[in-house]
Scaffold this motif. Structure first.
Motif, PDB file in Angstrom:
ATOM      1  N   SER A 244      -2.324   1.184  -3.411  1.00 11.15           N
ATOM      2  CA  SER A 244      -1.599   2.507  -3.239  1.00 11.15           C
ATOM      3  C   SER A 244      -0.355   1.184  -2.843  1.00 11.15           C
ATOM      4  CB  SER A 244      -1.282   3.771  -2.768  1.00 11.15           C
ATOM      5  OG  SER A 244      -1.030   4.775  -2.758  1.00 11.15           O
ATOM      6  N   ASP A 246       2.777   1.637  -3.082  1.00 13.60           N
ATOM      7  CA  ASP A 246       4.124   2.265  -2.763  1.00 13.60           C
ATOM      8  C   ASP A 246       5.260   1.436  -2.836  1.00 13.60           C
ATOM      9  OD1 ASP A 246       2.329   4.212  -3.490  1.00 13.60           O
ATOM     10  OD2 ASP A 246       1.767   5.248  -0.955  1.00 13.60           O
ATOM     11  N   LYS A 268      -2.554   0.830  -7.929  1.00 18.44           N
ATOM     12  CA  LYS A 268      -2.292   3.095  -7.836  1.00 18.44           C
ATOM     13  C   LYS A 268      -0.775   2.881  -7.253  1.00 18.44           C
ATOM     14  CE  LYS A 268      -2.099   6.538  -4.919  1.00 18.44           C
ATOM     15  NZ  LYS A 268      -1.224   6.688  -4.274  1.00 18.44           N
ATOM     16  N   HIS A 270       3.706   5.119  -7.793  1.00 20.21           N
ATOM     17  CA  HIS A 270       3.974   5.949  -8.655  1.00 20.21           C
ATOM     18  C   HIS A 270       4.927   5.717  -8.616  1.00 20.21           C
ATOM     19  CE1 HIS A 270       1.942   9.382  -5.474  1.00 20.21           C
ATOM     20  NE2 HIS A 270       1.880   8.061  -4.348  1.00 20.21           N
ATOM     21  N   ASP A 299      -0.457   7.176 -10.133  1.00 19.13           N
ATOM     22  CA  ASP A 299      -1.211   8.405  -8.991  1.00 19.13           C
ATOM     23  C   ASP A 299       0.129   9.668  -9.608  1.00 19.13           C
ATOM     24  OD1 ASP A 299      -0.979   9.986  -7.198  1.00 19.13           O
ATOM     25  OD2 ASP A 299      -1.251   8.925  -5.399  1.00 19.13           O
ATOM     26  N   LYS A 301      -0.126  13.438 -10.255  1.00 22.14           N
ATOM     27  CA  LYS A 301      -0.646  14.553  -9.916  1.00 22.14           C
ATOM     28  C   LYS A 301       0.488  15.417 -10.705  1.00 22.14           C
ATOM     29  CE  LYS A 301      -1.170  12.955  -5.150  1.00 22.14           C
ATOM     30  NZ  LYS A 301      -1.064  11.920  -5.144  1.00 22.14           N
ATOM     31  N   ASN A 328      -3.416  11.050 -12.449  1.00 25.05           N
ATOM     32  CA  ASN A 328      -4.626  12.111 -11.874  1.00 25.05           C
ATOM     33  C   ASN A 328      -4.135  13.560 -12.458  1.00 25.05           C
ATOM     34  OD1 ASN A 328      -2.975  12.131 -10.290  1.00 25.05           O
ATOM     35  ND2 ASN A 328      -3.756  11.564  -8.415  1.00 25.05           N
ATOM     36  N   MET A 359      -7.194  16.701  -0.892  1.00 25.94           N
ATOM     37  CA  MET A 359      -6.384  16.541  -0.464  1.00 25.94           C
ATOM     38  C   MET A 359      -6.186  15.838   1.301  1.00 25.94           C
ATOM     39  SD  MET A 359      -2.536  17.833  -2.259  1.00 25.94           S
ATOM     40  CE  MET A 359      -1.846  15.978  -2.148  1.00 25.94           C
ATOM     41  N   ILE A 389     -10.136  12.696  -6.560  1.00 27.87           N
ATOM     42  CA  ILE A 389      -9.091  12.533  -5.375  1.00 27.87           C
ATOM     43  C   ILE A 389      -9.868  13.140  -4.714  1.00 27.87           C
ATOM     44  CG2 ILE A 389      -6.987  12.750  -4.405  1.00 27.87           C
ATOM     45  CD1 ILE A 389      -7.217  10.302  -6.151  1.00 27.87           C
ATOM     46  N   PRO A 405      -8.152   8.546   0.104  1.00 29.00           N
ATOM     47  CA  PRO A 405      -6.453   8.366   0.009  1.00 29.00           C
ATOM     48  C   PRO A 405      -6.881   8.616   2.179  1.00 29.00           C
ATOM     49  CG  PRO A 405      -6.161  10.318  -0.889  1.00 29.00           C
ATOM     50  CD  PRO A 405      -8.162  10.439  -1.124  1.00 29.00           C
ATOM     51  N   GLN A 418      -0.218  12.974   7.372  1.00 26.90           N
ATOM     52  CA  GLN A 418      -1.550  12.528   6.150  1.00 26.90           C
ATOM     53  C   GLN A 418      -2.316  11.972   7.606  1.00 26.90           C
ATOM     54  OE1 GLN A 418      -2.236  11.686   3.857  1.00 26.90           O
ATOM     55  NE2 GLN A 418      -2.061   9.789   3.018  1.00 26.90           N
ATOM     56  N   TYR A 420      -5.738   9.949   8.214  1.00 20.18           N
ATOM     57  CA  TYR A 420      -6.350   8.911   8.193  1.00 20.18           C
ATOM     58  C   TYR A 420      -7.847   8.239   8.633  1.00 20.18           C
ATOM     59  CZ  TYR A 420      -1.993   6.893   6.243  1.00 20.18           C
ATOM     60  OH  TYR A 420      -0.836   6.634   6.085  1.00 20.18           O
ATOM     61  N   ILE A 436      -8.505   4.523  -1.249  1.00 19.57           N
ATOM     62  CA  ILE A 436      -6.968   3.875  -1.968  1.00 19.57           C
ATOM     63  C   ILE A 436      -6.442   3.238  -0.229  1.00 19.57           C
ATOM     64  CG2 ILE A 436      -4.927   5.785  -1.991  1.00 19.57           C
ATOM     65  CD1 ILE A 436      -7.297   7.800  -3.686  1.00 19.57           C
ATOM     66  N   VAL A 437      -6.172   2.295  -0.644  1.00 16.43           N
ATOM     67  CA  VAL A 437      -4.729   2.182   1.027  1.00 16.43           C
ATOM     68  C   VAL A 437      -2.823   1.583   0.499  1.00 16.43           C
ATOM     69  CG1 VAL A 437      -5.056   0.392   3.243  1.00 16.43           C
ATOM     70  CG2 VAL A 437      -6.834   1.496   1.920  1.00 16.43           C
ATOM     71  N   GLY A 438      -2.372   2.441   1.589  1.00 12.99           N
ATOM     72  CA  GLY A 438      -1.168   2.645   0.853  1.00 12.99           C
ATOM     73  C   GLY A 438      -0.534   1.661   2.264  1.00 12.99           C
ATOM     74  N   ARG A 439      -0.226   2.273   3.176  1.00 11.56           N
ATOM     75  CA  ARG A 439       0.669   1.940   4.034  1.00 11.56           C
ATOM     76  C   ARG A 439      -0.127   0.697   5.338  1.00 11.56           C
ATOM     77  NH1 ARG A 439       3.132   7.620   5.841  1.00 11.56           N
ATOM     78  NH2 ARG A 439       1.738   7.709   4.602  1.00 11.56           N
TER      79      ARG A 439
HETATM   80  O1  S5P Z   1      -4.247  13.666  -0.877  1.00 14.66           O
HETATM   81  C1  S5P Z   1      -4.120  12.607  -1.287  1.00 14.66           C
HETATM   82  C2  S5P Z   1      -4.398  12.180  -2.582  1.00 14.66           C
HETATM   83  C3  S5P Z   1      -2.967  10.867  -3.128  1.00 14.66           C
HETATM   84  S1  S5P Z   1      -3.489  10.349  -4.331  1.00 14.66           S
HETATM   85  N1  S5P Z   1      -3.683  12.207  -0.118  1.00 14.66           N
HETATM   86  C4  S5P Z   1      -2.791  11.284  -0.470  1.00 14.66           C
HETATM   87  O2  S5P Z   1      -2.404  10.659   0.703  1.00 14.66           O
HETATM   88  N2  S5P Z   1      -2.459  10.338  -1.778  1.00 14.66           N
HETATM   89  C5  S5P Z   1      -2.177   9.371  -1.883  1.00 14.66           C
HETATM   90  O3  S5P Z   1      -2.362   7.650  -1.314  1.00 14.66           O
HETATM   91  C6  S5P Z   1      -0.040   9.142  -1.427  1.00 14.66           C
HETATM   92  O4  S5P Z   1       0.407   9.800  -2.794  1.00 14.66           O
HETATM   93  C7  S5P Z   1       0.250   7.641  -1.072  1.00 14.66           C
HETATM   94  O5  S5P Z   1       0.305   7.248  -2.795  1.00 14.66           O
HETATM   95  C8  S5P Z   1      -1.408   7.635  -0.730  1.00 14.66           C
HETATM   96  C9  S5P Z   1      -1.905   6.967   0.620  1.00 14.66           C
HETATM   97  O6  S5P Z   1      -0.612   6.281   0.839  1.00 14.66           O
HETATM   98  P1  S5P Z   1      -0.637   6.097   3.068  1.00 14.66           P
HETATM   99  O7  S5P Z   1       0.368   5.179   3.017  1.00 14.66           O
HETATM  100  O8  S5P Z   1      -1.174   7.188   3.553  1.00 14.66           O
HETATM  101  O9  S5P Z   1      -1.907   5.065   2.641  1.00 14.66           O
END
Ligand code: S5P
Length: 465
Positions: A244, A246, A268, A270, A299, A301, A328, A359, A389, A405, A418, A420, A436-439
């Motif tokens: 991801s 971002d 992925k 945005h 992404d 949404k 999505n 989510m 998702i 994610p 959020q 994890y 899906i891994v971002g940060r």
């Molecule tokens: O339920 C969700 C759906 C999505 S697509 N939760 C999420 O976190 N995402 C997306 O996944 C969110 O918009 C971000 O781009 C990514 C998670 O990022 P991270 O930095 O928390 O890993």
């Protein structure tokens, strides 16, 4: 203490188990009806039953720190065990509090300690599983559940699929055999119930797709061409990591895509957070996706009516449908959203969509009914919807791909709720397919090395399941 036979006779006497013809909530006519709620009116029987449940856990040598009764019928049973044997108890709220702490579990949730689930009756196992999910969100682990009566309708196998071992004090046919011996019911009633149970078994052996490889799932007749490409890439590159990306500028995004492209099956984006969006930058990303063989997932949404999302998908400055393999959409607006999106495509074999069934954020409103309706919507649009998702596997269709994610190498929560989970939890235990891994990557001091670590962890979890 009553003997097992005496206890069954008492349950029959108080009409906790009845035989005849009963129309269930689902409309199905059942020859048996079980309602153990009445037991609270018979405290000495409740105490006996609780002791049997506790003994079952002892016999099975289950190691646990706390116990939790599935609300409501098993709550008093768990309470008796807790008080009699000095075992700490947890209570799962049916609804999270809407004020104060919004806790879903009361009691002391010692992190990673094991909590034993107590239940009165198991049919499909879904109540036990829902309770386990909530307990696990609160930080404890669930490995086993003890039930007084297993109705033998697939609950044990369903829970086993979710890595929970179910131990039952009685099975329904076991109870009936005792009642036949004691001449309380006729042998033909037992036969009737047996054939009812065989016809109404919730365990679908089709769940064997857990063991189908990504390659095999890509080869299923009904698998969409975009999903097929993704399954192929995953197997070829041995990765189920979706990065991801971002970040807010293309210089950084393209550099990351180039450096970690070898470790990912999908990137992925945005686009609406990019400060320098341009057709040229997108072209460069496309080139990298070809060079490193990964798909592009915008992404976006989508969440509006069909006519509006159609314009949002194809028009404006981003022209998303021109360049992203996957996008999505929320299922909230109903099936019109999917029809609207796909109506703009000349060639439906090159573009696909994931529906958001669940989510990763705390307090989100997607409940199990919403999830179920989303899966049904996906099944009706297999020419465009390739999966979900979600936070765990939601569909038994092997052509569907699950993207999850909220993944880091250790569990936790960010400042905005959020949640994890680890790659192993998501892929092996919860049966999802893609992390899906971002940060987890972008905030690392060594992003390339960390991306490789996520790729290895995700792939190892896939191989282990
Ligand atoms: O339920 C969700 C759906 C999505 S697509 N939760 C999420 O976190 N995402 C997306 O996944 C969110 O918009 C971000 O781009 C990514 C998670 O990022 P991270 O930095 O928390 O890993």
């Amino acid at each position: 203490m009553l003997s097992r036979e005496e206890l069954v006779l008492r349950l029959f006497e108080i009409e906790a188990v009845k035989f005849g013809s009963f129309t269930l909530k689902s409309g199905i006519v059942s020859p048996v009806y079980v309602d153990l709620r009445v037991m609270i009116s018979y405290p000495s029987l409740l105490k006996e039953v609780s002791e049997l449940l506790w003994k079952k856990a002892e016999e099975a040598n289950v190691q646990y720190k706390s116990l939790c009764g599935v609300p409501y019928t098993a709550l008093p049973m768990a309470t008796c065990i807790s008080v009699d044997h000095d075992i700490p108890m947890l209570i799962r709220r049916k609804e999270a509090k809407d004020y104060g702490t919004k806790k879903k579990v009361e009691g002391n949730c010692e992190k990673d300690s094991v909590c034993l689930i107590i239940e009165d009756v198991v049919t499909t196992g879904s109540s036990v599983y829902e309770t386990a999910e909530i307990l696990e969100e609160a930080g404890v682990r669930v490995t086993d559940a003890i039930v007084l009566l297993d109705r033998e309708q697939g609950g044990k196998a369903n829970l086993c699929n979710k890595n929970i071992t179910l131990h039952s004090v009685f099975t329904l046919t076991g109870v009936m055999k005792i009642l036949v011996e004691k001449e309380k019911i006729k042998p033909n009633q037992l036969q009737e119930v047996k054939s009812f149970l065989a016809k109404n078994n919730s365990f679908k052996p089709s769940t064997i797709h857990r063991s189908l490889s990504f390659r095999e799932r890509g080869m299923q007749k009904q698998t969409h061409p975009v999903a097929r490409r993704l399954f192929d890439i995953m197997e070829q590159k041995q990765t189920n990591l979706c990065f991801s990306a971002d970040v807010d500028n293309f210089a950084e995004l393209l550099e990351l895509a180039d450096k970690i492209g070898q470790y990912i099956c999908c990137i992925k984006t945005h686009v609406d957070i990019m400060e320098d969006f341009s057709a040229q930058n997108i072209k460069s990303l496309k080139e990298l996706s070809v060079r490193h063989n990964f798909l592009i997932f915008e992404d976006r949404k989508f969440a509006d009516i069909g006519n509006t999302v159609r314009s949002q998908y194809t028009g404006g400055i981003y022209k998303i449908s021109d360049w992203c393999d996957i996008t999505n959409a929320h299922s909230l607006p109903g099936p019109g959203i999917v029809s609207g999106l796909k109506s703009s495509l000349d060639d439906k074999s090159t573009r696909a969509c994931l529906l958001i069934a669940e989510m990763s954020s705390q307090g989100n409103l997607a409940d199990s009914k919403y999830k179920q309706s989303t899966v049904e919507m996906a099944s009706e649009h297999g020419d465009f919807v390739i999966g979900f998702i979600c936070t765990s596997k939601v569909s038994e269709n092997p052509s569907h791909i699950h993207f999850t994610p909220g993944v880091k190498l250790i569990n936790g929560v960010d400042g905005f709720g959020q949640k994890y989970l680890t790659p192993d939890e998501v892929i092996r235990r919860r049966g999802s397919d893609v992390i899906i891994v971002g940060r987890g990557i972008t905030e690392s001091a060594n992003r390339i090395k960390t991306a490789k670590e996520f790729q290895e962890a995700g792939w190892m979890a896939y191989n282990r399941r």
